[in-house]
Design a protein around this motif. Structure first.
Motif, PDB file in Angstrom:
ATOM      1  N   PHE A  89      -2.043  -9.099  -7.537  1.00 52.86           N
ATOM      2  CA  PHE A  89      -2.289  -7.660  -7.686  1.00 52.86           C
ATOM      3  C   PHE A  89      -2.933  -7.100  -6.415  1.00 52.86           C
ATOM      4  CE2 PHE A  89      -4.651  -3.900  -9.099  1.00 52.86           C
ATOM      5  CZ  PHE A  89      -3.649  -3.209  -9.770  1.00 52.86           C
ATOM      6  N   ALA A  90      -3.889  -7.839  -5.874  1.00 55.72           N
ATOM      7  CA  ALA A  90      -4.539  -7.416  -4.623  1.00 55.72           C
ATOM      8  C   ALA A  90      -3.525  -7.399  -3.476  1.00 55.72           C
ATOM      9  CB  ALA A  90      -5.704  -8.348  -4.288  1.00 55.72           C
ATOM     10  N   PHE A  91      -2.642  -8.379  -3.434  1.00 53.71           N
ATOM     11  CA  PHE A  91      -1.593  -8.423  -2.411  1.00 53.71           C
ATOM     12  C   PHE A  91      -0.686  -7.202  -2.522  1.00 53.71           C
ATOM     13  CE2 PHE A  91       2.778  -9.569  -1.269  1.00 53.71           C
ATOM     14  CZ  PHE A  91       2.603  -9.824   0.097  1.00 53.71           C
ATOM     15  N   ALA A  92      -0.257  -6.887  -3.743  1.00 52.36           N
ATOM     16  CA  ALA A  92       0.593  -5.707  -3.948  1.00 52.36           C
ATOM     17  C   ALA A  92      -0.139  -4.438  -3.515  1.00 52.36           C
ATOM     18  CB  ALA A  92       1.030  -5.609  -5.413  1.00 52.36           C
ATOM     19  N   GLY A  93      -1.422  -4.358  -3.835  1.00 54.31           N
ATOM     20  CA  GLY A  93      -2.229  -3.212  -3.402  1.00 54.31           C
ATOM     21  C   GLY A  93      -2.349  -3.149  -1.895  1.00 54.31           C
ATOM     22  N   ALA A  94      -2.489  -4.301  -1.259  1.00 50.52           N
ATOM     23  CA  ALA A  94      -2.580  -4.344   0.206  1.00 50.52           C
ATOM     24  C   ALA A  94      -1.258  -3.919   0.851  1.00 50.52           C
ATOM     25  CB  ALA A  94      -2.970  -5.746   0.672  1.00 50.52           C
ATOM     26  N   CYS A  95      -0.155  -4.156   0.175  1.00 53.82           N
ATOM     27  CA  CYS A  95       1.145  -3.658   0.664  1.00 53.82           C
ATOM     28  C   CYS A  95       1.255  -2.158   0.429  1.00 53.82           C
ATOM     29  CB  CYS A  95       2.301  -4.370  -0.053  1.00 53.82           C
ATOM     30  SG  CYS A  95       2.523  -6.090   0.382  1.00 53.82           S
ATOM     31  N   TRP A  96       0.732  -1.690  -0.703  1.00 54.70           N
ATOM     32  CA  TRP A  96       0.878  -0.288  -1.082  1.00 54.70           C
ATOM     33  C   TRP A  96       0.056   0.645  -0.197  1.00 54.70           C
ATOM     34  CZ3 TRP A  96      -2.751   3.050  -3.503  1.00 54.70           C
ATOM     35  CH2 TRP A  96      -2.217   4.267  -3.919  1.00 54.70           C
ATOM     36  N   LEU A  97      -1.133   0.238   0.199  1.00 57.41           N
ATOM     37  CA  LEU A  97      -1.976   1.134   1.001  1.00 57.41           C
ATOM     38  C   LEU A  97      -1.287   1.594   2.292  1.00 57.41           C
ATOM     39  CD1 LEU A  97      -5.510  -0.384   0.425  1.00 57.41           C
ATOM     40  CD2 LEU A  97      -4.647   1.821  -0.388  1.00 57.41           C
ATOM     41  N   PRO A  98      -0.710   0.708   3.092  1.00 58.11           N
ATOM     42  CA  PRO A  98       0.001   1.214   4.274  1.00 58.11           C
ATOM     43  C   PRO A  98       1.249   2.017   3.904  1.00 58.11           C
ATOM     44  CG  PRO A  98       0.119  -1.191   4.201  1.00 58.11           C
ATOM     45  CD  PRO A  98      -0.792  -0.752   3.097  1.00 58.11           C
ATOM     46  N   ARG A 125      12.171   3.613  11.575  1.00 57.38           N
ATOM     47  CA  ARG A 125      11.312   2.439  11.682  1.00 57.38           C
ATOM     48  C   ARG A 125      10.295   2.453  10.538  1.00 57.38           C
ATOM     49  NH1 ARG A 125      10.727   2.672  16.679  1.00 57.38           N
ATOM     50  NH2 ARG A 125       8.928   4.053  16.787  1.00 57.38           N
ATOM     51  N   TYR A 126       9.722   3.630  10.279  1.00 56.74           N
ATOM     52  CA  TYR A 126       8.821   3.760   9.130  1.00 56.74           C
ATOM     53  C   TYR A 126       9.552   3.410   7.829  1.00 56.74           C
ATOM     54  CZ  TYR A 126       5.117   6.222  11.735  1.00 56.74           C
ATOM     55  OH  TYR A 126       4.109   6.570  12.603  1.00 56.74           O
ATOM     56  N   PHE A 127      10.784   3.876   7.699  1.00 56.86           N
ATOM     57  CA  PHE A 127      11.557   3.602   6.491  1.00 56.86           C
ATOM     58  C   PHE A 127      11.758   2.092   6.320  1.00 56.86           C
ATOM     59  CE2 PHE A 127      15.593   3.192   4.109  1.00 56.86           C
ATOM     60  CZ  PHE A 127      15.201   3.815   2.940  1.00 56.86           C
ATOM     61  N   ARG A 128      12.080   1.384   7.389  1.00 57.31           N
ATOM     62  CA  ARG A 128      12.258  -0.071   7.308  1.00 57.31           C
ATOM     63  C   ARG A 128      10.942  -0.759   6.927  1.00 57.31           C
ATOM     64  NH1 ARG A 128      15.377   1.195  11.719  1.00 57.31           N
ATOM     65  NH2 ARG A 128      13.784   0.510  13.208  1.00 57.31           N
ATOM     66  N   GLN A 129       9.833  -0.273   7.458  1.00 57.92           N
ATOM     67  CA  GLN A 129       8.525  -0.837   7.091  1.00 57.92           C
ATOM     68  C   GLN A 129       8.241  -0.586   5.616  1.00 57.92           C
ATOM     69  OE1 GLN A 129       5.876   1.123   9.831  1.00 57.92           O
ATOM     70  NE2 GLN A 129       6.422  -0.212  11.537  1.00 57.92           N
ATOM     71  N   TRP A 130       8.575   0.611   5.142  1.00 57.74           N
ATOM     72  CA  TRP A 130       8.395   0.978   3.739  1.00 57.74           C
ATOM     73  C   TRP A 130       9.198   0.023   2.849  1.00 57.74           C
ATOM     74  CZ3 TRP A 130      11.827   2.765   0.014  1.00 57.74           C
ATOM     75  CH2 TRP A 130      11.255   3.362  -1.113  1.00 57.74           C
ATOM     76  N   LEU A 132      10.278  -3.027   3.625  1.00 55.42           N
ATOM     77  CA  LEU A 132       9.711  -4.373   3.716  1.00 55.42           C
ATOM     78  C   LEU A 132       8.478  -4.519   2.825  1.00 55.42           C
ATOM     79  CD1 LEU A 132       9.461  -7.205   4.986  1.00 55.42           C
ATOM     80  CD2 LEU A 132       8.103  -6.138   6.796  1.00 55.42           C
ATOM     81  N   LEU A 133       7.554  -3.584   2.930  1.00 51.78           N
ATOM     82  CA  LEU A 133       6.325  -3.679   2.132  1.00 51.78           C
ATOM     83  C   LEU A 133       6.616  -3.575   0.637  1.00 51.78           C
ATOM     84  CD1 LEU A 133       4.013  -1.619   4.482  1.00 51.78           C
ATOM     85  CD2 LEU A 133       3.802  -4.065   3.954  1.00 51.78           C
ATOM     86  N   SER A 135       9.397  -4.469  -0.763  1.00 48.73           N
ATOM     87  CA  SER A 135      10.094  -5.712  -1.118  1.00 48.73           C
ATOM     88  C   SER A 135       9.124  -6.872  -1.320  1.00 48.73           C
ATOM     89  CB  SER A 135      11.114  -6.078  -0.038  1.00 48.73           C
ATOM     90  OG  SER A 135      12.104  -5.080   0.054  1.00 48.73           O
ATOM     91  N   LEU A 136       7.970  -6.791  -0.690  1.00 55.57           N
ATOM     92  CA  LEU A 136       6.932  -7.811  -0.896  1.00 55.57           C
ATOM     93  C   LEU A 136       6.115  -7.521  -2.155  1.00 55.57           C
ATOM     94  CD1 LEU A 136       5.699  -8.143   2.796  1.00 55.57           C
ATOM     95  CD2 LEU A 136       7.087  -9.802   1.518  1.00 55.57           C
ATOM     96  N   ALA A 137       5.787  -6.255  -2.379  1.00 54.54           N
ATOM     97  CA  ALA A 137       4.941  -5.882  -3.514  1.00 54.54           C
ATOM     98  C   ALA A 137       5.672  -6.018  -4.853  1.00 54.54           C
ATOM     99  CB  ALA A 137       4.424  -4.457  -3.340  1.00 54.54           C
ATOM    100  N   PHE A 138       6.954  -5.679  -4.884  1.00 52.00           N
ATOM    101  CA  PHE A 138       7.719  -5.685  -6.136  1.00 52.00           C
ATOM    102  C   PHE A 138       7.709  -7.049  -6.828  1.00 52.00           C
ATOM    103  CE2 PHE A 138      11.801  -6.203  -8.370  1.00 52.00           C
ATOM    104  CZ  PHE A 138      11.650  -5.236  -9.352  1.00 52.00           C
ATOM    105  N   PRO A 139       8.096  -8.130  -6.138  1.00 51.49           N
ATOM    106  CA  PRO A 139       8.055  -9.429  -6.834  1.00 51.49           C
ATOM    107  C   PRO A 139       6.627  -9.873  -7.183  1.00 51.49           C
ATOM    108  CG  PRO A 139       8.775  -9.717  -4.553  1.00 51.49           C
ATOM    109  CD  PRO A 139       8.678  -8.247  -4.809  1.00 51.49           C
ATOM    110  N   ALA A 140       5.661  -9.458  -6.385  1.00 45.18           N
ATOM    111  CA  ALA A 140       4.271  -9.800  -6.708  1.00 45.18           C
ATOM    112  C   ALA A 140       3.881  -9.179  -8.045  1.00 45.18           C
ATOM    113  CB  ALA A 140       3.332  -9.340  -5.597  1.00 45.18           C
ATOM    114  N   LEU A 141       4.261  -7.915  -8.259  1.00 44.01           N
ATOM    115  CA  LEU A 141       3.932  -7.264  -9.534  1.00 44.01           C
ATOM    116  C   LEU A 141       4.730  -7.858 -10.691  1.00 44.01           C
ATOM    117  CD1 LEU A 141       3.426  -3.532  -8.528  1.00 44.01           C
ATOM    118  CD2 LEU A 141       1.697  -5.241  -9.115  1.00 44.01           C
TER     119      LEU A 141
END
Length: 154
Positions: A89-98, A125-130, A132-133, A135-141
């Motif tokens: 959950f903390a990892f997903a939050g850390a992805c969500w903040l940026p 570039r921002y869209f690709r970062q969005w 990526l982040l 894509s990391l948060a979704f499976p974590a949740l």
């Protein structure tokens, strides 16, 4: 507060958190897929607003209701499933903040553009970062949901 009421609040807020994330991501992707500036401007505006109205409050409700449930149930971090869920959950939050910061930047860039060709490389570039982040948060949740339901003994 009665345990079952608290559990209901926790489940509803997790549904809002996850459902809003999926819904906003769908519309964000759709607007960018059609490459229509008006759609992109609207999507960026609504995604930022949706995060403000739904995602942020439900995230806080998750933290508070989760802490109260842990306390009332008498769980400790000796339960591996619980600390793994908290780390995810903390990892997903850390992805969500940026992501929030990225969305605000994208909204400003899109708002200032007068045609699609004015969306600079930085926007994409921002869209690709969005992506990526997210894509990391979704499976974590998803894993957090599974852990909360299954409560496996590792």
């Amino acid at each position: 507060m009665e345990y079952l009421v608290l559990k209901w609040i926790h489940i509803v807020s997790s549904t809002v958190l996850f459902g809003t994330g999926i819904g906003l991501a769908f519309f964000y992707f759709a607007a960018h897929k059609v490459k229509n500036l008006a759609a992109i401007k609207f999507a960026t505006q609504m995604v930022v607003l949706g995060d403000l109205i739904f995602t942020t409050p439900s995230g806080f409700v998750q933290l508070v209701s989760g802490a109260l449930l842990i306390s009332q149930a008498g769980w400790t971090l000796d339960a591996t499933w619980l600390w793994v869920a908290l780390v995810l959950f903390a990892f997903a939050g850390a992805c969500w903040l940026p992501v929030v910061w990225i969305q605000v930047k994208m909204r400003k860039i899109a708002h200032d553009a007068t045609d699609l060709s004015q969306l600079p490389a930085g926007y994409w570039r921002y869209f690709r970062q969005w992506v990526l982040l997210g894509s990391l948060a979704f499976p974590a949740l998803l894993a957090v949901f599974w852990l909360m339901i299954a409560k496996p003994s590792f």
